[in-house]
Motif scaffolding. Structure first.
Motif, mmCIF file in Angstrom:
data_model
loop_
_atom_site.group_PDB
_atom_site.id
_atom_site.type_symbol
_atom_site.label_atom_id
_atom_site.label_comp_id
_atom_site.label_asym_id
_atom_site.label_seq_id
_atom_site.Cartn_x
_atom_site.Cartn_y
_atom_site.Cartn_z
ATOM 1 N N LYS A 63 0.839 -1.204 0.000
ATOM 2 C CA LYS A 63 0.000 0.000 0.000
ATOM 3 C C LYS A 63 0.872 1.253 0.000
ATOM 4 N N LEU A 64 1.905 1.238 0.834
ATOM 5 C CA LEU A 64 2.765 2.416 0.937
ATOM 6 C C LEU A 64 3.516 2.697 -0.361
ATOM 7 N N ILE A 65 4.105 1.667 -0.956
ATOM 8 C CA ILE A 65 4.877 1.952 -2.177
ATOM 9 C C ILE A 65 3.957 2.343 -3.338
ATOM 10 N N ASN A 66 2.769 1.760 -3.399
ATOM 11 C CA ASN A 66 1.836 2.159 -4.456
ATOM 12 C C ASN A 66 1.336 3.586 -4.241
ATOM 13 N N SER A 67 1.059 3.952 -2.995
ATOM 14 C CA SER A 67 0.639 5.326 -2.692
ATOM 15 C C SER A 67 1.770 6.311 -2.965
ATOM 16 N N ALA A 68 2.977 5.958 -2.587
ATOM 17 C CA ALA A 68 4.129 6.824 -2.840
ATOM 18 C C ALA A 68 4.330 7.028 -4.338
ATOM 19 N N HIS A 69 4.125 5.968 -5.106
ATOM 20 C CA HIS A 69 4.289 6.048 -6.559
ATOM 21 C C HIS A 69 3.280 7.018 -7.176
ATOM 22 N N GLU A 70 2.130 7.165 -6.548
ATOM 23 C CA GLU A 70 1.110 8.089 -7.058
ATOM 24 C C GLU A 70 1.483 9.548 -6.819
ATOM 25 N N ILE A 71 2.197 9.845 -5.726
ATOM 26 C CA ILE A 71 2.480 11.249 -5.402
ATOM 27 C C ILE A 71 3.914 11.690 -5.671
ATOM 28 N N CYS A 72 4.837 10.766 -5.849
ATOM 29 C CA CYS A 72 6.242 11.115 -6.063
ATOM 30 C C CYS A 72 6.394 11.907 -7.376
ATOM 31 N N PRO A 73 6.989 13.091 -7.331
ATOM 32 C CA PRO A 73 7.170 13.869 -8.557
ATOM 33 C C PRO A 73 7.965 13.144 -9.646
ATOM 34 N N TYR A 74 8.948 12.336 -9.256
ATOM 35 C CA TYR A 74 9.710 11.593 -10.263
ATOM 36 C C TYR A 74 8.849 10.494 -10.882
ATOM 37 N N SER A 75 8.018 9.848 -10.079
ATOM 38 C CA SER A 75 7.105 8.845 -10.617
ATOM 39 C C SER A 75 6.109 9.490 -11.573
ATOM 40 N N LYS A 76 5.625 10.657 -11.206
ATOM 41 C CA LYS A 76 4.704 11.371 -12.095
ATOM 42 C C LYS A 76 5.381 11.742 -13.410
ATOM 43 N N ALA A 77 6.625 12.204 -13.319
ATOM 44 C CA ALA A 77 7.350 12.630 -14.512
ATOM 45 C C ALA A 77 7.655 11.471 -15.452
ATOM 46 N N THR A 78 7.858 10.291 -14.885
ATOM 47 C CA THR A 78 8.224 9.135 -15.711
ATOM 48 C C THR A 78 7.018 8.311 -16.139
ATOM 49 N N ARG A 79 5.869 8.521 -15.517
ATOM 50 C CA ARG A 79 4.675 7.713 -15.799
ATOM 51 C C ARG A 79 4.350 7.728 -17.290
ATOM 52 N N ASP A 80 4.179 6.542 -17.847
ATOM 53 C CA ASP A 80 3.866 6.347 -19.261
ATOM 54 C C ASP A 80 5.010 6.760 -20.187
ATOM 55 N N ASN A 81 6.188 7.044 -19.623
ATOM 56 C CA ASN A 81 7.354 7.395 -20.434
ATOM 57 C C ASN A 81 8.459 6.354 -20.356
ATOM 58 N N ILE A 82 8.647 5.772 -19.171
ATOM 59 C CA ILE A 82 9.637 4.710 -19.008
ATOM 60 C C ILE A 82 9.009 3.607 -18.157
ATOM 61 N N THR A 83 9.598 2.434 -18.229
ATOM 62 C CA THR A 83 9.158 1.335 -17.374
ATOM 63 C C THR A 83 9.744 1.547 -15.979
ATOM 64 N N VAL A 84 8.859 1.550 -14.979
ATOM 65 C CA VAL A 84 9.278 1.646 -13.584
ATOM 66 C C VAL A 84 8.705 0.437 -12.854
ATOM 67 N N GLU A 85 9.588 -0.344 -12.255
ATOM 68 C CA GLU A 85 9.172 -1.509 -11.472
ATOM 69 C C GLU A 85 9.330 -1.186 -9.998
ATOM 70 N N LEU A 86 8.292 -1.501 -9.222
ATOM 71 C CA LEU A 86 8.314 -1.285 -7.778
ATOM 72 C C LEU A 86 8.506 -2.621 -7.074
ATOM 73 N N ASN A 87 9.493 -2.708 -6.195
ATOM 74 C CA ASN A 87 9.730 -3.928 -5.430
ATOM 75 C C ASN A 87 9.707 -3.619 -3.945
ATOM 76 N N LEU A 88 8.930 -4.409 -3.221
ATOM 77 C CA LEU A 88 8.949 -4.363 -1.767
ATOM 78 C C LEU A 88 9.918 -5.425 -1.305
ATOM 79 N N MET A 89 10.959 -5.002 -0.619
ATOM 80 C CA MET A 89 11.973 -5.934 -0.137
ATOM 81 C C MET A 89 11.613 -6.364 1.276
ATOM 82 N N ILE A 90 11.483 -7.684 1.476
ATOM 83 C CA ILE A 90 11.119 -8.218 2.791
ATOM 84 C C ILE A 90 12.099 -9.301 3.177
ATOM 85 N N GLU A 91 12.173 -9.568 4.478
ATOM 86 C CA GLU A 91 13.046 -10.650 4.942
ATOM 87 C C GLU A 91 12.410 -11.983 4.606
ATOM 88 N N ALA A 92 13.234 -12.911 4.227
ATOM 89 C CA ALA A 92 12.732 -14.250 3.858
ATOM 90 C C ALA A 92 12.451 -15.080 5.079
#
Length: 141
Positions: free
Chosen positions: A112-141
């Motif tokens: 939820k946090l990374i998806n919400s951050a992706h919606e408001i981050c100015p760099y995410s907004k600037a790159t949206r539909d222009n480059i491929t951006v992959e979001l990864n949540l890193m967790i302990e195994a």
């Protein structure tokens, strides 16, 4: 729209040149890495600068959205931006992967946090539909 602040940097010489911010904080030689991505250790490149900026901006966006989701403490979190410089039949392009380490939240909240951050981050907004951006949540195994 209210401008919070502006800044400027000037490049001379392109990808084998120099970049300097208006206040002199950034004052770096620019040089293309070799075919394996190795640098000379003294210069940078646009992709490194973009990765540093995107990681920092996205981390700030995470801090902004966390309270909206009831998260008071992100702990010792971090964001690593991996930026690729690529070429295909249409020319050069970049892509980005954002690896987000959020040690104080579970997988569901982290997503939820990374998806919400992706919606408001100015760099995410600037790159949206222009480059491929992959979001990864890193967790302990």
């Amino acid at each position: 729209m209210k401008t919070i602040f502006q800044t400027a940097a000037t490049n001379t010489g392109g990808r084998n040149g120099h970049v300097k911010s208006e206040d002199g904080t950034i004052d770096l030689d620019i040089k293309m890495p070799d075919a394996e991505g190795n640098t000379d250790g003294k210069s940078t490149n646009p992709e490194q600068l973009f990765a540093a900026a995107y990681a920092t901006c996205f981390a700030g966006a995470l801090q902004a959205v966390a309270p909206e989701h009831g998260v008071k403490d992100l702990g010792d979190f971090n964001v690593t931006a991996v930026v690729g410089f690529n070429k295909d039949e249409d020319g050069f392009f970049i892509d980005a992967t954002l690896d987000c380490w959020l040690p104080t939240v579970d997988k569901q909240m982290g997503e939820k946090l990374i998806n919400s951050a992706h919606e408001i981050c100015p760099y995410s907004k600037a790159t949206r539909d222009n480059i491929t951006v992959e979001l990864n949540l890193m967790i302990e195994a």
